[in-house]
Enzyme design. Structure first.
Site, PDB file in Angstrom:
ATOM      1  N   ARG A   6       0.884  -1.238  -0.093  1.00 33.31           N
ATOM      2  CA  ARG A   6      -0.132  -0.019   0.008  1.00 33.31           C
ATOM      3  C   ARG A   6       0.838   1.232   0.066  1.00 33.31           C
ATOM      4  NH1 ARG A   6      -3.561  -2.575   4.862  1.00 33.31           N
ATOM      5  NH2 ARG A   6      -1.437  -3.481   4.913  1.00 33.31           N
ATOM      6  N   GLU A  27     -10.228  -9.855  10.794  1.00 33.27           N
ATOM      7  CA  GLU A  27      -9.856  -8.641   9.984  1.00 33.27           C
ATOM      8  C   GLU A  27     -10.888  -7.995   9.145  1.00 33.27           C
ATOM      9  OE1 GLU A  27      -6.230  -7.754   9.622  1.00 33.27           O
ATOM     10  OE2 GLU A  27      -6.766  -9.094  11.485  1.00 33.27           O
ATOM     11  N   ALA A  31      43.730  43.933  -3.494  1.00 29.58           N
ATOM     12  CA  ALA A  31      42.481  43.420  -3.982  1.00 29.58           C
ATOM     13  C   ALA A  31      42.442  43.209  -5.550  1.00 29.58           C
ATOM     14  CB  ALA A  31      41.592  44.636  -3.856  1.00 29.58           C
TER      15      ALA A  31
HETATM   16  C1  UD1 Z   1      -2.261  -6.272  10.964  1.00 24.93           C
HETATM   17  C2  UD1 Z   1      -3.347  -7.229  11.776  1.00 24.93           C
HETATM   18  C3  UD1 Z   1      -4.492  -6.559  12.229  1.00 24.93           C
HETATM   19  C4  UD1 Z   1      -4.088  -5.092  13.106  1.00 24.93           C
HETATM   20  C5  UD1 Z   1      -3.118  -4.508  12.228  1.00 24.93           C
HETATM   21  C6  UD1 Z   1      -2.528  -3.205  13.034  1.00 24.93           C
HETATM   22  C7  UD1 Z   1      -3.082  -9.447  10.925  1.00 24.93           C
HETATM   23  C8  UD1 Z   1      -3.895 -10.403  10.086  1.00 24.93           C
HETATM   24  N1  UD1 Z   1      -3.596  -8.236  11.046  1.00 24.93           N
HETATM   25  O1  UD1 Z   1      -3.155  -5.832   9.809  1.00 24.93           O
HETATM   26  O2  UD1 Z   1      -5.220  -7.309  12.940  1.00 24.93           O
HETATM   27  O3  UD1 Z   1      -5.354  -4.446  13.324  1.00 24.93           O
HETATM   28  O4  UD1 Z   1      -1.861  -5.194  11.877  1.00 24.93           O
HETATM   29  O5  UD1 Z   1      -1.603  -2.337  12.553  1.00 24.93           O
HETATM   30  O6  UD1 Z   1      -2.236  -9.798  11.546  1.00 24.93           O
HETATM   31  N2  UD1 Z   1       4.477  -9.004   7.965  1.00 24.93           N
HETATM   32  C9  UD1 Z   1       5.378  -9.866   7.483  1.00 24.93           C
HETATM   33  N3  UD1 Z   1       5.169 -10.794   6.972  1.00 24.93           N
HETATM   34  C10 UD1 Z   1       4.071 -10.842   6.459  1.00 24.93           C
HETATM   35  C11 UD1 Z   1       2.867 -10.153   6.541  1.00 24.93           C
HETATM   36  C12 UD1 Z   1       3.426  -8.969   7.350  1.00 24.93           C
HETATM   37  O7  UD1 Z   1       6.573  -9.705   8.387  1.00 24.93           O
HETATM   38  O8  UD1 Z   1       3.923 -12.227   5.594  1.00 24.93           O
HETATM   39  C13 UD1 Z   1       4.589  -7.679   8.927  1.00 24.93           C
HETATM   40  C14 UD1 Z   1       4.680  -6.164   8.183  1.00 24.93           C
HETATM   41  O9  UD1 Z   1       6.141  -5.998   7.691  1.00 24.93           O
HETATM   42  C15 UD1 Z   1       4.024  -5.485   9.245  1.00 24.93           C
HETATM   43  C16 UD1 Z   1       3.112  -6.312  10.167  1.00 24.93           C
HETATM   44  O10 UD1 Z   1       3.799  -7.769   9.803  1.00 24.93           O
HETATM   45  O11 UD1 Z   1       5.143  -4.717   9.940  1.00 24.93           O
HETATM   46  C17 UD1 Z   1       1.847  -6.260  10.022  1.00 24.93           C
HETATM   47  O12 UD1 Z   1       1.219  -6.520   8.670  1.00 24.93           O
HETATM   48  P1  UD1 Z   1       0.607  -5.585   7.554  1.00 24.93           P
HETATM   49  O13 UD1 Z   1       0.257  -6.311   6.580  1.00 24.93           O
HETATM   50  O14 UD1 Z   1       0.725  -4.205   8.025  1.00 24.93           O
HETATM   51  O15 UD1 Z   1      -1.014  -5.913   8.551  1.00 24.93           O
HETATM   52  P2  UD1 Z   1      -2.104  -5.016   8.780  1.00 24.93           P
HETATM   53  O16 UD1 Z   1      -2.829  -5.408   7.534  1.00 24.93           O
HETATM   54  O17 UD1 Z   1      -1.845  -3.711   9.090  1.00 24.93           O
HETATM   55 CA    CA Z   2       0.094  -2.506   9.243  1.00 24.86          CA
END
Ligand code: UD1
Ligand code: CA
Length: 471
Positions: free
Chosen positions: A27, A162, A431
């Site tokens: 995003r 979610e 100068a």
């Molecule tokens: C996640 C939570 C959501 C919460 C929100 C808070 C899940 C499924 N959802 O959603 O409930 O309200 O955070 O901010 O957990 N990441 C990895 N590997 C992956 C996917 C993600 O390391 O395969 C890491 C990302 O870098 C990030 C964190 O996990 O730092 C959260 O991932 P993100 O995709 O931002 O989750 P959200 O959709 O925000």
């Molecule tokens: Ca997030």
């Protein structure tokens, strides 16, 4: 003692912190991994790491493939594990299993930089004192869109849904999952093995662990973040800007509490690593970036942009000075409109004025260069006077050369000093000279064609012109 020191003294035992930093950050629409995007000058990940380091000795960072930059930010004393395929937050945590060991695991998302150490400490203490298998940090927010929602039954947390999988009714819930959890390692690994990717994204969600543990009869606790701002995550650039505004204000507040006058906080941009001593005054429209350190009783006037530079005490930056990777000693006065390019060093009490550009230039104590000039690749002594329009000719088209000017020398206005060149102590350059040979100490040098004076010439010319009839 500030909060970091206090917590450094009270690291929590048997605690492993797992930071999730492998997400692509789709995003953000960026080539750069999300956790490397800077917030007030520090990568997002650095915030979580700083908080984690104060709290625990064992830190595991889960990174994605091709994440050298993320590894570099993680730095020393941190275990880095790779999540080769990004299959979701549950899958990410599972990668930490070999490094995570036993005891309590505190999971932090890498994209939630405003979490405070105190809140995390409270979460872990609550988790331990209640004997829960899992404790979720929640927050009650005005706009829960995009976050996982906390589903409760008779007041107890039952599971997390979610946003994209939620029903319309569930979407109305304003208690959200912050993605910060405290979990007992053994139960976590077991529950993670049961997580299935049966959701809108087809990912292994860490959030499902809560439902799995609850169904198995485990006690799930929730702790609400005292300030919902702490829970804000960054998924896109609008959220990045919104959080940066909050963090920026916190930085300014911290400085003002420490005795710095900031005349207009709304128009002042100061990054997280910047330090400023008491009784310094920062005018509107100032940008201070990187590891900039400013002493006490300094004045930074409007329009100044200072990056990674060190200023002593009582330094005065008049309006519109640009400084990069430079040092300015006590009591020096700069500007208006001067430019210190990297590796410049201005001595105590020196004055570098209007439209002077320095590059790799060392300027001694009380030396003055007040008006227009280029001083590049230079070592200038103490008490030197550099006249208006002086140019250090440092480049011959192929290589750069150095100019050395001894203490007490006087460089007359509109002179060119062709490097490599040494001007001895106390020497005097008249100068308008182009100096191509070394100048001995205490000598006068001048390079000038003879002045031709024709008495009455101008008057005669006017007279001949007036005599001619106009066409
Ligand atoms: C996640 C939570 C959501 C919460 C929100 C808070 C899940 C499924 N959802 O959603 O409930 O309200 O955070 O901010 O957990 N990441 C990895 N590997 C992956 C996917 C993600 O390391 O395969 C890491 C990302 O870098 C990030 C964190 O996990 O730092 C959260 O991932 P993100 O995709 O931002 O989750 P959200 O959709 O925000
Ligand atoms: Ca997030």
């Amino acid at each position: 003692m500030d909060v970091w020191d206090r917590m450094n003294n009270t690291k929590m035992k048997d605690l492993t912190i797992v930071i999730l930093a492998a997400g692509e950050g789709k995003r953000m629409r960026s080539r750069q991994p999300k956790v490397l995007h800077p917030l007030c000058g520090r990568p997002l990940l650095a915030y979580g790491l700083r908080t984690a380091r104060a709290l625990a000795d064992r830190i595991v960072v889960v990174v994605g493939p091709t994440a050298d930059g993320v590894r570099a930010v993680a730095g020393e004393g941190v275990t880095v594990v790779e999540q080769r395929e990004r299959l979701g937050t549950g899958h990410a945590v599972l990668q930490a299993r070999p490094a995570g060991g036993e005891g309590t695991i505190l999971v932090l998302p890498g994209d939630t930089p405003l979490l405070s150490g105190e809140t995390l400490e409270r979460l872990v203490r609550h988790h331990r004192s209640t004997g829960a298998v899992a404790t979720v940090l929640t927050a009650v927010v005005d706009r829960p869109q995009g976050y996982g929602r906390i589903l409760r039954q008779s007041g107890r947390v039952k599971r997390i849904v979610e946003d994209r999988d939620a029903t319309d009714d569930q979407k109305k819930i304003v208690e959200i999952n912050t993605s910060v959890y405290c979990l007992e390692a053994k139960r976590l690994w077991k529950a993670l093995a049961e997580v299935k990717p049966d959701n809108d994204q087809g990912e292994y969600y860490l959030t499902d662990v809560i439902g799995i543990l609850a169904r198995a009869g485990g006690r799930i606790e929730a702790v609400a973040a005292p300030d919902p701002v702490e829970a804000l995550g960054i998924n896109d650039r609008k959220q990045l800007a919104a959080l940066a505004a909050i963090q920026r204000r916190r930085i300014l507040d911290r400085l003002m509490e420490a005795g710095v006058t900031i005349l207009d906080p709304a128009s002042t941009y100061i990054e997280d690593a910047v330090t400023i001593g008491p009784d310094s005054v920062v005018y509107p429209q100032v940008v201070l970036e990187g590891a900039t350190a400013i002493g006490s009783e300094c004045v930074v006037a409007s329009g100044c942009h200072v990056t990674a530079s060190r200023l002593g005490d009582r330094v005065r930056l008049k309006p519109y000075c640009v400084l990069t990777d430079s040092v300015v000693e006590d009591g020096a006065v700069l500007g208006p409109f001067c430019h210190l390019r990297p590796k410049s060093h201005v001595g105590a009490g020196a004055e570098i004025g209007n439209f002077i550009e320095l590059k790799k230039a060392r300027v001694g104590r009380k030396t003055k260069a007040h008006h227009v000039g280029y001083l590049g690749d230079a070592v200038i002594g103490d008490h030197v006077n550099i006249g208006a329009g002086t140019i250090f000719v440092n480049y011959d088209g192929a290589a750069k050369h150095q100019t050395v000017v001894g203490d007490g020398a006087f460089v007359g206005s509109n002179s060119s000093l062709v490097a490599p060149l040494t001007v001895g102590e106390g020497a005097y350059i008249a100068a308008g000279s182009v100096i191509t040979k070394d100048v001995p100490a205490d000598a006068l040098v001048l390079e000038r064609s003879p002045l031709v004076v024709k008495e009455g010439w101008a008057a005669r010319r006017r007279a001949t012109r007036a005599a001619k009839p106009k066409e």
